[in-house]
Design an enzyme around this catalytic site. Structure first.
Site, PDB file in Angstrom:
ATOM      1  N   HIS A  17      -6.078   2.178  -7.045  1.00 25.46           N
ATOM      2  CA  HIS A  17      -6.847   3.398  -6.811  1.00 25.46           C
ATOM      3  C   HIS A  17      -6.031   4.602  -7.289  1.00 25.46           C
ATOM      4  O   HIS A  17      -4.851   4.503  -7.594  1.00 25.46           O
ATOM      5  CB  HIS A  17      -7.282   3.549  -5.351  1.00 25.46           C
ATOM      6  N   CYS A  36       0.269  10.044  -5.360  1.00 27.45           N
ATOM      7  CA  CYS A  36      -0.990   9.285  -5.311  1.00 27.45           C
ATOM      8  C   CYS A  36      -1.964   9.725  -6.407  1.00 27.45           C
ATOM      9  O   CYS A  36      -2.982   9.063  -6.628  1.00 27.45           O
ATOM     10  CB  CYS A  36      -1.658   9.432  -3.953  1.00 27.45           C
ATOM     11  N   HIS A  42      -2.253   3.545  -8.889  1.00 29.42           N
ATOM     12  CA  HIS A  42      -1.306   2.604  -8.293  1.00 29.42           C
ATOM     13  C   HIS A  42      -2.156   1.632  -7.482  1.00 29.42           C
ATOM     14  O   HIS A  42      -3.348   1.509  -7.741  1.00 29.42           O
ATOM     15  CB  HIS A  42      -0.257   3.346  -7.452  1.00 29.42           C
ATOM     16  N   HIS A  44      -2.609  -1.357  -3.834  1.00 33.60           N
ATOM     17  CA  HIS A  44      -2.215  -1.837  -2.516  1.00 33.60           C
ATOM     18  C   HIS A  44      -2.755  -3.238  -2.258  1.00 33.60           C
ATOM     19  O   HIS A  44      -3.745  -3.659  -2.858  1.00 33.60           O
ATOM     20  CB  HIS A  44      -2.766  -0.907  -1.423  1.00 33.60           C
ATOM     21  N   ASP A  82     -12.117  -6.560  -4.482  1.00 41.22           N
ATOM     22  CA  ASP A  82     -10.902  -7.356  -4.707  1.00 41.22           C
ATOM     23  C   ASP A  82     -10.596  -7.456  -6.197  1.00 41.22           C
ATOM     24  O   ASP A  82     -11.464  -7.787  -7.005  1.00 41.22           O
ATOM     25  CB  ASP A  82     -11.070  -8.760  -4.124  1.00 41.22           C
ATOM     26  N   HIS A  83      -9.342  -7.156  -6.548  1.00 40.92           N
ATOM     27  CA  HIS A  83      -8.883  -7.166  -7.934  1.00 40.92           C
ATOM     28  C   HIS A  83      -9.671  -6.185  -8.790  1.00 40.92           C
ATOM     29  O   HIS A  83      -9.956  -6.437  -9.960  1.00 40.92           O
ATOM     30  CB  HIS A  83      -8.905  -8.583  -8.520  1.00 40.92           C
ATOM     31  N   GLU A 127      -3.860   0.319   4.586  1.00 39.20           N
ATOM     32  CA  GLU A 127      -3.469   0.560   3.202  1.00 39.20           C
ATOM     33  C   GLU A 127      -2.058   0.016   2.965  1.00 39.20           C
ATOM     34  O   GLU A 127      -1.747  -0.529   1.918  1.00 39.20           O
ATOM     35  CB  GLU A 127      -3.507   2.069   2.956  1.00 39.20           C
TER      36      GLU A 127
END
Lengths: 140, 140, 140, 140, 140, 140
Positions: A17, A36, A42, A44, A82-83, A127
């Protein structure tokens, strides 16, 4: 009325994100979101804990079958995030800054119509081990 | 020779990455890397455990001062990868597919010249709670 | 020879077991295995960490594709033990006292013929957060 | 009235269980409980978090002495379930389907009469890292 | 009114403490506090989870910038207690028995005047993995 | 020779310590040990993982009975350090700077004469989630 029990299912997703507001200048984004706001993003390992409140069905001992809750979370939330890159790949996040707060609310909105047994009580979104946000719906 | 002791410092970073080989076709990348090949990338909370082997200095009880090891890891590795996209933002990852294996080797190469006290023994890189890679140098 | 890298995949299963030796008397079983000899059994959330050693394929950055390692662990081990009673339901545990030691060896024997890329280096079996056993094969 | 503080003690037990309803047919049990209905059972490392609410005694700084709370949990709950089969070995679980929901309620009922300082506020029962149930008593 | 979201930041400190009441005799202190009354003290790795409730600012997606919350926790609490003896080195703990309950209340009192965005909702203080205390302010 | 299996038991203790060398000046102690030199000390929740290597006894499936290993660790190490100040209360730490390195070596020396089944293979001492030291004896 039988007493309430709260059952929780945890699920996991890995996503990228970037925190920035397109109506801000680059300087404002850096001032507010700091590292951020890195343009390439980046990411998580997110964990989400979904809690349903209700009474236990005396025939099964379940408030909600956790296998079914797992499937609802998978179909309506995890499969979408996801991914993925949360800013670029996820229809229900378009136009939303993907903070932990906003991801928790989006997860609630994705899941709430599908619960069926008991009622959705909270969505907690981790997070990192040090940061998490929890949402309990609009009426609280 | 005094006996060896192995001291470990763990550090954390959050990063995005994409697994793909630019010399592969899109189909090959999808076949090999599956959802990890998502063009916009995804991300992880990475943990790295850096182990130094040596004997304890009798005047301090330290193999290596963990505050110094922490600073070395921060300066030569974490500062380059935290809140970054590993494929796009990190000079020492250019041209490297950022698998857990390759990140562990890159971390070793970044840190090894700077240890000074004791010798670098291993770098273990956790991508998730379920996946990790460990590297112990070229002589093993 | 390219340097070795060690990649690990963790998997989980929930199982019941009972520690007892059928050639012991009840008193001997109680003396040796204590509460673990409870006739109806007890159970655990087991975690297994499977480590494969090899060099990274320069075209993929993988020692072994962790998706493939996950599938091997699932097919040849987890599918046989998850939600089972280890003494009663698992063909490859028949006649074996299901201690952490013996489960780790059995897992090794189930997985070793199927690895294919790199070589199986270790199997670590967590019975609880406080107890685990590791096996590295017959040649160590 | 002095403000409330909530103190929690966590305890652990390892147990086997089987989810099934004896009034269901085998097919119904399989349909509802799936692999949890395995006839020989399976098991878990359970964690229970017991929370007591009250004000801190100014002479001790304690809402309830956590050593005493630990002893109450041990005597009235853990000693009955640790290294047991929940369906077969536990008097207060007879006739109860041992879901996380029902174990949490049973734990509450075992502990509530013995608290004495403060009042029992919640019992949270973790079956795995991904599944847990919480009960706060009949009046909520 | 926009719905509430609860955001939490976790922080860590290592400290020594001793549980005893100077108005008690040695015998009373031993009877009440047992091994926690050891005259030279003992210590813990404490974790504190600080939760702020509020609505998300639509321009940032934040209830409170977690970087700012982290800085408030660091300045007004962690800097005073980390690598300290809680009975001897901490001004705001003077005359207070440093139980988990009392540390949680002291942390609340240190942080509450500085939050500014949203309102402080709870402080949860982990003394060990098995013991924690939570405080939600004087009005609850 | 039957193959080796490595079994590990984890134990926990809470202790205070202070890092300083009495032959250093205050300035030297501050320069070397920084905040760890705080005169009144600080503390940690320590975890120790004790690994014994051997072959499994075919009659029990045990390398060493983990209940016996637990008792050895308790009697010869934990009972001496739990809820103590490591510099002031522990005979076998007198004159030793209580770094993670030196605590691991001291634990080895306390346990090694008592193992009996298999041989002591390693002692790993966690001071925090981020810092640990491991010792494998004088012959390595």
């Amino acid at each position: 009325m039988p007493p309430l029990i709260y059952v929780t299912r945890r699920a996991h997703f890995s996503a990228a994100h970037r925190l920035f507001n397109p109506s801000f200048s680059d300087q404002e984004n850096d001032a507010v979101f700091d590292k951020c706001a890195n343009p390439h993003g980046h990411g998580h390992n997110y964990y989400v804990e979904v809690t349903v409140a209700g009474s236990a069905d005396p025939r099964t001992g379940y408030v909600i079958d956790l296998k079914r809750l797992k499937a609802i979370i998978e179909e309506h939330f995890i499969a979408h995030v996801d991914h993925k890159h949360l800013n670029l790949d996820v229809a229900f996040m378009h136009g939303v800054i993907p903070t932990a707060e906003n991801i928790a609310v989006a997860c609630w909105n994705q899941l709430e119509p599908h619960i069926g047994q008991g009622r959705l009580f909270s969505v907690r979104l981790y997070e990192t081990e040090n940061n998490f946000a929890e949402y309990k719906g609009a009426h609280t």
